[in-house]
Design a protein around this motif. Structure first.
Motif, mmCIF file in Angstrom:
data_model
loop_
_atom_site.group_PDB
_atom_site.id
_atom_site.type_symbol
_atom_site.label_atom_id
_atom_site.label_comp_id
_atom_site.label_asym_id
_atom_site.label_seq_id
_atom_site.Cartn_x
_atom_site.Cartn_y
_atom_site.Cartn_z
ATOM 1 N N UNK A 211 -0.539 -7.735 -2.143
ATOM 2 C CA UNK A 211 0.774 -8.367 -2.002
ATOM 3 C C UNK A 211 1.883 -7.503 -2.599
ATOM 4 N N UNK A 212 1.563 -6.775 -3.663
ATOM 5 C CA UNK A 212 2.544 -5.848 -4.249
ATOM 6 C C UNK A 212 2.733 -4.641 -3.334
ATOM 7 N N UNK A 213 1.623 -4.085 -2.830
ATOM 8 C CA UNK A 213 1.703 -2.922 -1.946
ATOM 9 C C UNK A 213 2.489 -3.239 -0.680
ATOM 10 N N UNK A 214 2.311 -4.441 -0.161
ATOM 11 C CA UNK A 214 3.016 -4.838 1.055
ATOM 12 C C UNK A 214 4.532 -4.797 0.865
ATOM 13 N N UNK A 215 5.010 -5.201 -0.313
ATOM 14 C CA UNK A 215 6.454 -5.145 -0.595
ATOM 15 C C UNK A 215 6.897 -3.713 -0.891
ATOM 16 N N UNK A 216 6.019 -2.944 -1.527
ATOM 17 C CA UNK A 216 6.391 -1.573 -1.909
ATOM 18 C C UNK A 216 6.644 -0.697 -0.692
ATOM 19 N N UNK A 217 5.819 -0.840 0.350
ATOM 20 C CA UNK A 217 5.968 0.042 1.516
ATOM 21 C C UNK A 217 7.227 -0.266 2.324
ATOM 22 N N UNK A 218 7.891 -1.360 2.009
ATOM 23 C CA UNK A 218 9.150 -1.685 2.696
ATOM 24 C C UNK A 218 10.339 -0.950 2.081
ATOM 25 N N UNK A 219 10.116 -0.303 0.941
ATOM 26 C CA UNK A 219 11.172 0.451 0.276
ATOM 27 C C UNK A 219 11.065 1.915 0.704
ATOM 28 N N UNK A 220 12.069 2.457 1.379
ATOM 29 C CA UNK A 220 11.943 3.792 1.971
ATOM 30 C C UNK A 220 11.745 4.920 0.976
ATOM 31 N N UNK A 221 12.175 4.751 -0.267
ATOM 32 C CA UNK A 221 12.093 5.832 -1.243
ATOM 33 C C UNK A 221 11.033 5.607 -2.317
ATOM 34 N N UNK A 222 10.155 4.631 -2.095
ATOM 35 C CA UNK A 222 9.059 4.375 -3.026
ATOM 36 C C UNK A 222 7.838 5.188 -2.606
ATOM 37 N N UNK A 223 7.281 5.928 -3.555
ATOM 38 C CA UNK A 223 5.997 6.600 -3.346
ATOM 39 C C UNK A 223 4.914 5.690 -3.905
ATOM 40 N N UNK A 224 4.058 5.190 -3.034
ATOM 41 C CA UNK A 224 3.050 4.209 -3.429
ATOM 42 C C UNK A 224 1.712 4.885 -3.692
ATOM 43 N N UNK A 225 1.118 4.560 -4.852
ATOM 44 C CA UNK A 225 -0.234 4.998 -5.188
ATOM 45 C C UNK A 225 -1.069 3.737 -5.379
ATOM 46 N N UNK A 226 -2.078 3.584 -4.543
ATOM 47 C CA UNK A 226 -2.882 2.364 -4.545
ATOM 48 C C UNK A 226 -4.205 2.615 -5.272
ATOM 49 N N UNK A 227 -4.520 1.768 -6.231
ATOM 50 C CA UNK A 227 -5.801 1.826 -6.930
ATOM 51 C C UNK A 227 -6.825 1.071 -6.086
ATOM 52 N N UNK A 228 -7.933 1.735 -5.766
ATOM 53 C CA UNK A 228 -8.919 1.132 -4.866
ATOM 54 C C UNK A 228 -9.982 0.325 -5.578
ATOM 55 N N UNK A 229 -11.157 0.248 -4.969
ATOM 56 C CA UNK A 229 -12.249 -0.542 -5.514
ATOM 57 C C UNK A 229 -12.676 -1.632 -4.565
ATOM 58 N N UNK A 230 -13.373 -2.621 -5.082
ATOM 59 C CA UNK A 230 -13.829 -3.755 -4.270
ATOM 60 C C UNK A 230 -12.715 -4.789 -4.174
#
Length: 245
Positions: free
Chosen positions: A127-146
């Motif tokens: 839910x946080x990543x979904x909002x982050x990718x809507x910001x054109x100047x945000x570089x998103x780093x996603x922590x993975x896992x299960x």
């Protein structure tokens, strides 16, 4: 207006009585209202309805302790959560890289970030990543896992080791309970390792929650309050005293 609401509540009660349980999506479709309206009806009528994993059931059918449901939690104290995130904004815009924790509070921080702001955001929740990718100047780093559906977040499988290679200016952490003696607690034990790994790689740690969380204790304790540089609620910085324990 009152008659229409009463009619809707009667129809909803008939639905769950007939079927034993009804998914909130189906109830909203049958009653021709939004899912948010149905959630509000459930909250306003605890003597009639309970909520479990997306399903509505008759009151008292569940045990007193209900599982965490992200959709229902998102509606609770929403305006206070937004105001708490407004308190975070000055600390976010002055950082190069921030960690944004999972849950239903800090997702609003992503909405508040200015479109022109260039910043790196580390997160572990969909839910946080979904909002982050809507910001054109945000570089998103996603922590993975299960993937963990109740919190839409990722944990385990060594994902926490990603933090060893990150230098985070400011971390914004969430909690379902904040207690003067027992510290910051959350609902699920599998959240602990990610939160603690993020804290270990973060220069400045800020705990963020609406004031309804103050004094509450949930099962999974992940940090003492003195590990945070700041505790923010919708009312601003919060200082604990004996009455908050």
């Amino acid at each position: 207006m009152g008659n229409r609401k009463q009619n809707r509540l009667s129809r909803l009660l008939d639905l769950i009585t007939t079927r034993s349980s009804t998914h909130i999506r189906d109830a909203a479709e049958i009653l021709d209202v939004s899912e948010m309206t149905i959630r509000r009806d459930i909250r306003a009528n605890p003597d009639k309805f309970e909520y479990l994993g997306g399903h509505i059931v008759p009151a008292n059918q569940l045990s007193n302790r209900r599982p965490y449901d992200l959709g229902l939690a998102a509606d609770l104290h929403e305006s206070e959560k937004i105001r708490a995130c407004e308190q975070c904004l000055p600390h976010a815009i002055n950082a190069d890289m921030i960690f944004v924790d999972s849950g239903t509070t800090l997702v609003h921080l992503m909405d508040l970030l200015p479109l022109e702001l260039e910043i790196s955001v580390i997160c572990c929740a969909m839910n946080v990543a979904d909002r982050a990718v809507r910001k054109p100047n945000v570089k998103l780093i996603m922590i993975g896992g299960e993937y963990h559906p109740p919190t839409t977040s990722f944990h385990g499988l060594g994902a926490e080791s990603m933090f060893d290679r990150l230098g985070i200016n400011t971390g914004f952490f969430s909690a379902a309970g904040i207690h003067g003696e027992l510290g910051a607690t959350c609902t699920h034990f599998n959240e602990i390792r990610v939160k603690q790994a993020a804290m270990a790689s973060t220069t400045r740690k800020i705990l963020v929650a609406d004031s309804s969380k103050i004094g509450k204790v949930l099962p999974a304790r992940y940090a003492a309050l003195d590990e945070f540089d700041l505790v923010l609620t919708e009312q601003g910085p919060f200082e604990f005293d004996a009455t908050d324990s």
